[in-house]
Design a protein around this motif. Structure first.
Motif, PDB file in Angstrom:
ATOM      1  N   GLY A 187      24.497  15.579 -16.034  1.00 43.98           N
ATOM      2  CA  GLY A 187      25.712  15.795 -15.268  1.00 43.98           C
ATOM      3  C   GLY A 187      26.900  15.017 -15.781  1.00 43.98           C
ATOM      4  O   GLY A 187      26.847  14.369 -16.838  1.00 43.98           O
ATOM      5  N   ASP A 188      27.965  15.084 -15.007  1.00 45.98           N
ATOM      6  CA  ASP A 188      29.231  14.457 -15.358  1.00 45.98           C
ATOM      7  C   ASP A 188      29.263  13.023 -14.838  1.00 45.98           C
ATOM      8  O   ASP A 188      29.277  12.794 -13.623  1.00 45.98           O
ATOM      9  CB  ASP A 188      30.378  15.271 -14.760  1.00 45.98           C
ATOM     10  N   LEU A 189      29.315  12.073 -15.743  1.00 45.04           N
ATOM     11  CA  LEU A 189      29.353  10.666 -15.360  1.00 45.04           C
ATOM     12  C   LEU A 189      30.677  10.292 -14.710  1.00 45.04           C
ATOM     13  O   LEU A 189      30.767   9.256 -14.040  1.00 45.04           O
ATOM     14  CB  LEU A 189      29.109   9.786 -16.593  1.00 45.04           C
ATOM     15  N   ASN A 190      31.703  11.122 -14.886  1.00 41.30           N
ATOM     16  CA  ASN A 190      32.993  10.858 -14.260  1.00 41.30           C
ATOM     17  C   ASN A 190      33.076  11.383 -12.832  1.00 41.30           C
ATOM     18  O   ASN A 190      34.055  11.127 -12.131  1.00 41.30           O
ATOM     19  CB  ASN A 190      34.131  11.490 -15.078  1.00 41.30           C
ATOM     20  N   ASP A 191      32.050  12.111 -12.410  1.00 38.72           N
ATOM     21  CA  ASP A 191      32.019  12.668 -11.058  1.00 38.72           C
ATOM     22  C   ASP A 191      31.082  11.842 -10.184  1.00 38.72           C
ATOM     23  O   ASP A 191      29.862  11.879 -10.368  1.00 38.72           O
ATOM     24  CB  ASP A 191      31.541  14.121 -11.111  1.00 38.72           C
ATOM     25  N   PRO A 192      31.612  11.091  -9.229  1.00 38.28           N
ATOM     26  CA  PRO A 192      30.770  10.241  -8.368  1.00 38.28           C
ATOM     27  C   PRO A 192      29.718  11.034  -7.588  1.00 38.28           C
ATOM     28  O   PRO A 192      28.695  10.482  -7.193  1.00 38.28           O
ATOM     29  CB  PRO A 192      31.784   9.593  -7.409  1.00 38.28           C
ATOM     30  N   LYS A 193      29.979  12.330  -7.383  1.00 38.23           N
ATOM     31  CA  LYS A 193      29.060  13.152  -6.595  1.00 38.23           C
ATOM     32  C   LYS A 193      28.038  13.901  -7.448  1.00 38.23           C
ATOM     33  O   LYS A 193      27.227  14.649  -6.918  1.00 38.23           O
ATOM     34  CB  LYS A 193      29.867  14.154  -5.767  1.00 38.23           C
ATOM     35  N   SER A 194      28.071  13.711  -8.760  1.00 35.77           N
ATOM     36  CA  SER A 194      27.135  14.419  -9.637  1.00 35.77           C
ATOM     37  C   SER A 194      25.714  13.920  -9.419  1.00 35.77           C
ATOM     38  O   SER A 194      25.491  12.802  -8.972  1.00 35.77           O
ATOM     39  CB  SER A 194      27.533  14.230 -11.109  1.00 35.77           C
ATOM     40  N   ASP A 195      24.751  14.771  -9.768  1.00 35.24           N
ATOM     41  CA  ASP A 195      23.340  14.416  -9.581  1.00 35.24           C
ATOM     42  C   ASP A 195      22.960  13.174 -10.382  1.00 35.24           C
ATOM     43  O   ASP A 195      22.176  12.342  -9.915  1.00 35.24           O
ATOM     44  CB  ASP A 195      22.443  15.593  -9.994  1.00 35.24           C
ATOM     45  N   ILE A 196      23.515  13.055 -11.579  1.00 33.29           N
ATOM     46  CA  ILE A 196      23.139  11.913 -12.411  1.00 33.29           C
ATOM     47  C   ILE A 196      23.654  10.607 -11.811  1.00 33.29           C
ATOM     48  O   ILE A 196      22.944   9.588 -11.818  1.00 33.29           O
ATOM     49  CB  ILE A 196      23.634  12.089 -13.870  1.00 33.29           C
ATOM     50  N   ASN A 197      24.849  10.621 -11.259  1.00 31.29           N
ATOM     51  CA  ASN A 197      25.368   9.405 -10.635  1.00 31.29           C
ATOM     52  C   ASN A 197      24.617   9.064  -9.355  1.00 31.29           C
ATOM     53  O   ASN A 197      24.403   7.892  -9.045  1.00 31.29           O
ATOM     54  CB  ASN A 197      26.869   9.555 -10.352  1.00 31.29           C
ATOM     55  N   LYS A 198      24.216  10.080  -8.619  1.00 30.85           N
ATOM     56  CA  LYS A 198      23.422   9.849  -7.408  1.00 30.85           C
ATOM     57  C   LYS A 198      22.086   9.201  -7.767  1.00 30.85           C
ATOM     58  O   LYS A 198      21.624   8.288  -7.088  1.00 30.85           O
ATOM     59  CB  LYS A 198      23.188  11.166  -6.670  1.00 30.85           C
ATOM     60  N   MET A 199      21.473   9.695  -8.837  1.00 26.95           N
ATOM     61  CA  MET A 199      20.188   9.160  -9.265  1.00 26.95           C
ATOM     62  C   MET A 199      20.327   7.725  -9.750  1.00 26.95           C
ATOM     63  O   MET A 199      19.497   6.856  -9.437  1.00 26.95           O
ATOM     64  CB  MET A 199      19.614  10.038 -10.381  1.00 26.95           C
ATOM     65  N   MET A 200      21.374   7.448 -10.504  1.00 26.87           N
ATOM     66  CA  MET A 200      21.562   6.102 -11.035  1.00 26.87           C
ATOM     67  C   MET A 200      21.897   5.096  -9.943  1.00 26.87           C
ATOM     68  O   MET A 200      21.636   3.908 -10.094  1.00 26.87           O
ATOM     69  CB  MET A 200      22.650   6.110 -12.115  1.00 26.87           C
ATOM     70  N   SER A 201      22.465   5.577  -8.846  1.00 24.56           N
ATOM     71  CA  SER A 201      22.837   4.672  -7.763  1.00 24.56           C
ATOM     72  C   SER A 201      21.630   4.173  -6.978  1.00 24.56           C
ATOM     73  O   SER A 201      21.715   3.163  -6.276  1.00 24.56           O
ATOM     74  CB  SER A 201      23.816   5.371  -6.813  1.00 24.56           C
ATOM     75  N   ILE A 202      20.503   4.864  -7.109  1.00 30.58           N
ATOM     76  CA  ILE A 202      19.307   4.462  -6.351  1.00 30.58           C
ATOM     77  C   ILE A 202      18.160   4.034  -7.266  1.00 30.58           C
ATOM     78  O   ILE A 202      17.062   3.771  -6.790  1.00 30.58           O
ATOM     79  CB  ILE A 202      18.816   5.611  -5.434  1.00 30.58           C
ATOM     80  N   SER A 203      18.410   3.974  -8.568  1.00 30.58           N
ATOM     81  CA  SER A 203      17.332   3.667  -9.507  1.00 30.58           C
ATOM     82  C   SER A 203      17.687   2.482 -10.402  1.00 30.58           C
ATOM     83  O   SER A 203      18.860   2.239 -10.691  1.00 30.58           O
ATOM     84  CB  SER A 203      17.039   4.876 -10.395  1.00 30.58           C
ATOM     85  N   VAL A 204      16.654   1.772 -10.829  1.00 29.50           N
ATOM     86  CA  VAL A 204      16.821   0.777 -11.885  1.00 29.50           C
ATOM     87  C   VAL A 204      16.883   1.557 -13.188  1.00 29.50           C
ATOM     88  O   VAL A 204      16.041   2.406 -13.452  1.00 29.50           O
ATOM     89  CB  VAL A 204      15.643  -0.213 -11.920  1.00 29.50           C
TER      90      VAL A 204
END
Length: 228
Positions: A187-204
């Motif tokens: 996904g788009d790292l510049n989009d706070p709502k993207s799936d990749i950013n959501k995943m990184m926010s809850i994962s090490v």
């Protein structure tokens, strides 16, 4: 003379000093255009969850088929670790090797012809096949050793997030689409709502060889029984 919106606003700017209202309108319009450009900017990245990966290699097969990658070379590899634990409680760690799509890409800096380049609209590192002269500088400069010479195109090759295939058709990269365990997130790292950013926010997470300053955009969730 073409009359683009940009030219029209620029031309209007030459006479707007006679009225404050017009000045405000033009400035607002210019700010709106700037905001639109900002919204369109994307920076693609990928995350590989080592706990979800089962090493089935469906991703490598899909990549080869969609991108017509010749036998003998590969745009991505899944590596299996030595057994972790004792029988019968044995597990394996699976890690992904592919282009990291670095923010600070050594391969691009050493290319003498401009064949290796960073797409400014997506952040994807890619190759102009017609410009590649086969010098091998980019292969040597890549700290991750994931570039190779394509025997058909006779140019440097690597993962480009399916930029010319799936991504161009509005789909996810082939490896992501084919993963049966959802171990890959794109996904788009510049989009706070993207799936990749959501995943990184809850994962090490970690990135390979981050200490080199390449700023890779391939992130990994470490295997819970392994070591990073």
């Amino acid at each position: 003379m073409s009359c683009s919106r940009r030219n029209f606003l620029a031309g209007t700017g030459a006479v707007i000093f006679t009225t404050g209202v017009a000045t405000t309108s033009v400035l607002t319009a210019r700010q709106s255009v700037a905001n639109d450009d900002t919204k369109k900017a994307v920076r693609y990245g990928m995350l590989h969850d080592e706990n979800a990966c089962i090493g089935c290699t469906a991703c490598t097969d899909a990549c080869r088929e969609v991108n017509k990658v010749p036998e003998g070379v590969s745009r991505l590899e899944i590596h299996r670790s030595q057994p972790i634990g004792e029988f019968p409680d044995v597990e394996y760690r699976f890690t992904r090797d592919s282009c990291q799509h670095c923010e600070n890409p050594p391969c691009v800096y050493v290319c003498p012809t401009g064949a290796a380049y960073k797409d400014q609209e997506t952040g994807i590192i890619d190759v102009h096949n017609e410009k590649c002269v086969g010098c091998g500088y980019c292969l040597a400069a890549c700290p991750y050793q994931v570039r190779f010479f394509n025997p058909k195109t006779r140019s440097a090759d690597k993962c480009n997030f399916c930029r010319d295939t799936n991504l161009a058709e509005g789909k996810l990269p082939a490896c992501v689409e084919s993963c049966p365990t959802n171990a890959l997130v794109f996904g788009d790292l510049n989009d706070p709502k993207s799936d990749i950013n959501k995943m990184m926010s809850i994962s090490v997470i970690y990135r390979d060889k981050e200490q080199l300053g390449t700023k890779p955009k391939l992130f990994k969730v470490p295997f819970h029984k392994g070591e990073v």
